[in-house]
Scaffold this active site. Structure first.
Site, PDB file in Angstrom:
ATOM      1  N   TYR A   1      49.733  43.610  38.175  1.00 18.29           N
ATOM      2  CA  TYR A   1      48.566  42.781  37.728  1.00 18.29           C
ATOM      3  C   TYR A   1      48.741  42.348  36.306  1.00 18.29           C
ATOM      4  CZ  TYR A   1      43.684  41.349  37.331  1.00 18.29           C
ATOM      5  OH  TYR A   1      42.713  40.659  36.974  1.00 18.29           O
TER       6      TYR A   1
ATOM      7  N   LYS B   1      49.051  38.530  34.295  1.00 19.83           N
ATOM      8  CA  LYS B   1      47.950  37.846  33.581  1.00 19.83           C
ATOM      9  C   LYS B   1      48.647  37.502  32.196  1.00 19.83           C
ATOM     10  CE  LYS B   1      44.644  37.549  36.510  1.00 19.83           C
ATOM     11  NZ  LYS B   1      44.018  36.381  36.984  1.00 19.83           N
TER      12      LYS B   1
END
Ligand code: NAP
Length: 241
Positions: A164, A168
């Site tokens: 994750y 980003k």
């Protein structure tokens, strides 16, 4: 035409995306609810319509070329163009995400949705955005993608998450390239961190409401023409890369 603006919000059937759609709708904008889950999409459209929003549903899986192309066609047909794209759809990739033991499928899934999905949707919508008088693109990112914060002692950047968090960071890096390419256009493209928001994404452990999380994305969607581009913000100001 009334001058009414049109926005498309991806992943708008729940969580932060739903509240971004509701907030832009409350400004009198026409809002496309982009969502792949049909039942949740139709429920969201119904709720927004009941709240007085000028809304249309857009079947959309950001990982699927044909779905994204169809979503662009539907948006053109429903609204005659697009002023603002909010790339909100995102996933964590699931857990556990310790780098030493991670299943690479988790990284592929996170990047496929959080990065390639944003590129796919942005490129499909760009021809409409280029025709708009004040086009904006907002990428819903996260401060967990900030390499500066991740390496600042004492900064709160969440648990170890090798799928994750880097997805980003990758998204932010990609957005900077868009900002460079689009710098001689009127398109403003920025990244937003919504804060730690209670949604499905984190098992509702977040401390902020989805409405609070929607505030910075809405601010960046409604920037004035002389607003910033290629920058990263949360409610408190600029987030370091
Ligand atoms: P959420 O409630 O789980 O919502 C995620 C949305 O993305 C859902 O509507 C989901 O649709 C959609 N989505 C996922 N994969 C998709 C795909 N392939 N195609 C289309 N839609 C897809 O989570 P959220 O917290 O509101 O997350 C919204 C954004 O905020 C994400 O980008 C997330 O990374 C970011 N963010 C959240 C937090 C937080 O604390 N919650 C913090 C920082 C950043 P389905 O219903 O079809 O699954």
């Amino acid at each position: 035409m009334s001058g009414q603006k049109t926005a498309l919000v991806t992943g708008a059937n729940k969580g932060i995306g739903y509240e971004i759609a509701a907030g832009l709708g409350a400004l009198g904008w026409k809002v496309g609810v982009g969502a792949r889950n049909e039942e949740r999409r139709e429920t969201a459209v119904k709720r927004l319509r009941e709240a007085g929003v000028d809304v249309f549903g857009v079947p959309l899986d950001v990982t699927d070329d044909a779905s994204v192309a169809a979503a662009a066609g539907l948006t053109e047909a429903a609204a005659g163009g697009l002023d603002v794209l909010v790339n909100n759809a995102g996933i964590t990739g699931g857990g556990p995400q310790e780098p030493s033991t991670v299943d690479l499928a988790r990284l592929r899934a996170a990047v496929d949705t959080n990065v390639f999905g944003v590129i796919r949707v942005t490129n499909a919508m760009l021809p409409m955005l280029r025709r708009s008088a004040s086009p904006r693109i907002v990428n819903v990112s996260s401060s967990v993608g900030s390499l500066t914060l991740q390496t600042t002692s004492g900064a709160e950047t969440g648990p170890v998450a090798v799928a994750y968090a880097p997805s980003k960071s990758f998204l932010n890096a990609v957005m900077i390239q868009y900002a460079k390419e689009l710098s001689d256009t009127n398109i403003l493209i920025n990244a937003a961190c919504p804060g730690f928001v209670a949604t499905d994404l984190n098992g509702f452990r977040g401390v902020r409401t989805p409405e609070q999380g929607a505030a910075t994305p809405i601010r960046l969607a409604t920037l004035p023409d002389d607003g910033p581009s290629g920058r990263f913000f949360d409610d408190e100001g600029e987030v370091p890369w």
